[in-house]
Motif scaffolding. Structure first.
Motif, PDB file in Angstrom:
ATOM      1  N   ASN A 205       7.759   5.701  -8.123  1.00 47.51           N
ATOM      2  CA  ASN A 205       7.793   5.010  -6.815  1.00 47.51           C
ATOM      3  C   ASN A 205       8.700   3.791  -6.826  1.00 47.51           C
ATOM      4  OD1 ASN A 205       5.790   6.757  -5.569  1.00 47.51           O
ATOM      5  ND2 ASN A 205       4.295   5.726  -6.874  1.00 47.51           N
ATOM      6  N   GLN A 207      11.417   3.264  -5.504  1.00 52.79           N
ATOM      7  CA  GLN A 207      12.024   2.954  -4.203  1.00 52.79           C
ATOM      8  C   GLN A 207      11.160   2.008  -3.368  1.00 52.79           C
ATOM      9  OE1 GLN A 207      10.701   5.761  -5.126  1.00 52.79           O
ATOM     10  NE2 GLN A 207       9.431   6.661  -3.508  1.00 52.79           N
ATOM     11  N   THR A 208       9.871   1.894  -3.695  1.00 50.58           N
ATOM     12  CA  THR A 208       8.971   1.005  -2.943  1.00 50.58           C
ATOM     13  C   THR A 208       8.258   0.011  -3.859  1.00 50.58           C
ATOM     14  OG1 THR A 208       7.145   2.603  -3.144  1.00 50.58           O
ATOM     15  CG2 THR A 208       8.552   2.754  -1.175  1.00 50.58           C
TER      16      THR A 208
END
Length: 286
Positions: A205, A207-208
């Motif tokens: 994850n 990207q976040t």
């Protein structure tokens, strides 16, 4: 201290400690039997170029231990139990032998093989490596030896000597699972790894996940400073792959691209052709 599963020390421990000791003993017994019966295989997990994910940079050879029914015993069930034992050295020898054989059979294959730093002083492992390189000139240029971060820290001086000795033969060295342990950054100056494989937890994850973004960028900067190829492990989502590629990682590895296979990705046709040729030779010999 070596502890027998029936020892008084185990009996005085908590129920959880007793259960863990018994599980470890069962795992060791299963693996030892598999080694004796040669129920070992290599599964090949591709590592792709981040900018061109359809192109494979190399494969990682993952040892697979099979139970009597042919089912895979996951490495997580035994690797920590056997790593410090002679059995761990036998597994490293088997993985190296299968890896060298695969490189000899597939001239376009580039392969990494996992090993423990404890195997560096193991005579049989050393003989296998040197004999394989001598028997197939140039094969060293397609071989990568992967050493986990934790394992590298056990004998850094011995590892530095091995890297210096084998580098002229073209063999590359990768630091596996970087970021998961307590690797001293000063060792990058002394060990001269060719590749840093960042632990899977930092890809998840990303990207976040601002913390993982900062850490991955820092790892990439370290890799660039010490002239290492940077590989992100554990990539399972397209969004993760896209973010890591934009960051500038060199290579990516994970189930988003492919699962490990018994025949290297992209070489299936070659394997089928070899199998067909072997069948024809057997039929002709009848």
């Amino acid at each position: 201290m070596k502890m027998d599963k029936g020892s008084g020390l185990a009996e005085r421990g908590s129920p959880l400690s007793v259960a863990m000791a018994e599980d470890a003993a069962r795992a060791i017994d299963m693996v030892a039997e598999a080694v004796r019966m040669r129920r070992l295989r290599l599964a090949y997990h591709p590592v792709v170029l981040a900018g061109r994910p359809g192109q494979i940079g190399f494969h990682e050879g993952l040892i697979r231990v099979l139970d009597p029914g042919g089912r895979v015993i996951p490495a997580r069930d035994f690797v920590h139990a056997v790593e410090s034992l002679e059995l761990g050295r036998e597994i490293d020898c088997a993985a190296l032998a299968m890896g060298m054989d695969a490189l000899a059979r597939h001239p376009t294959l580039r392969l990494s093989v996992n090993m423990s730093a404890r195997s560096l002083g193991w005579p049989r492992w050393t003989r296998l490596l040197r004999a394989g390189v001598a028997r197939n000139p140039g094969i060293g240029q397609r071989l990568i030896l992967e050493i986990s971060e934790a394992s590298a820290m056990t004998v850094p001086e011995l590892l530095a000597g091995l890297i210096a000795e084998l580098r002229p033969s073209g063999i590359s060295f990768a630091l596996d699972g970087f970021g998961a342990g307590a690797f001293a950054l000063r060792h990058f100056r002394e060990l001269s790894f060719d590749m840093m494989k960042v632990d899977a937890q930092f890809s998840r994850n990303i990207q976040t996940h601002p913390d993982n973004q900062v850490l991955m960028a820092a790892f990439l900067a370290i890799a660039r400073q010490f002239d290492m190829l940077a590989v992100a492990q554990g990539v399972e989502q397209a969004a993760e792959a896209e973010w890591l590629a934009q960051l500038g990682m060199d290579c990516l590895q994970g189930y988003h691209f492919a699962a490990p296979k018994l025949i290297p990705e992209g070489l299936e046709a070659e394997g089928e052709a070899a199998s067909a040729a072997a069948t024809q030779r057997r039929q002709a010999a009848r």
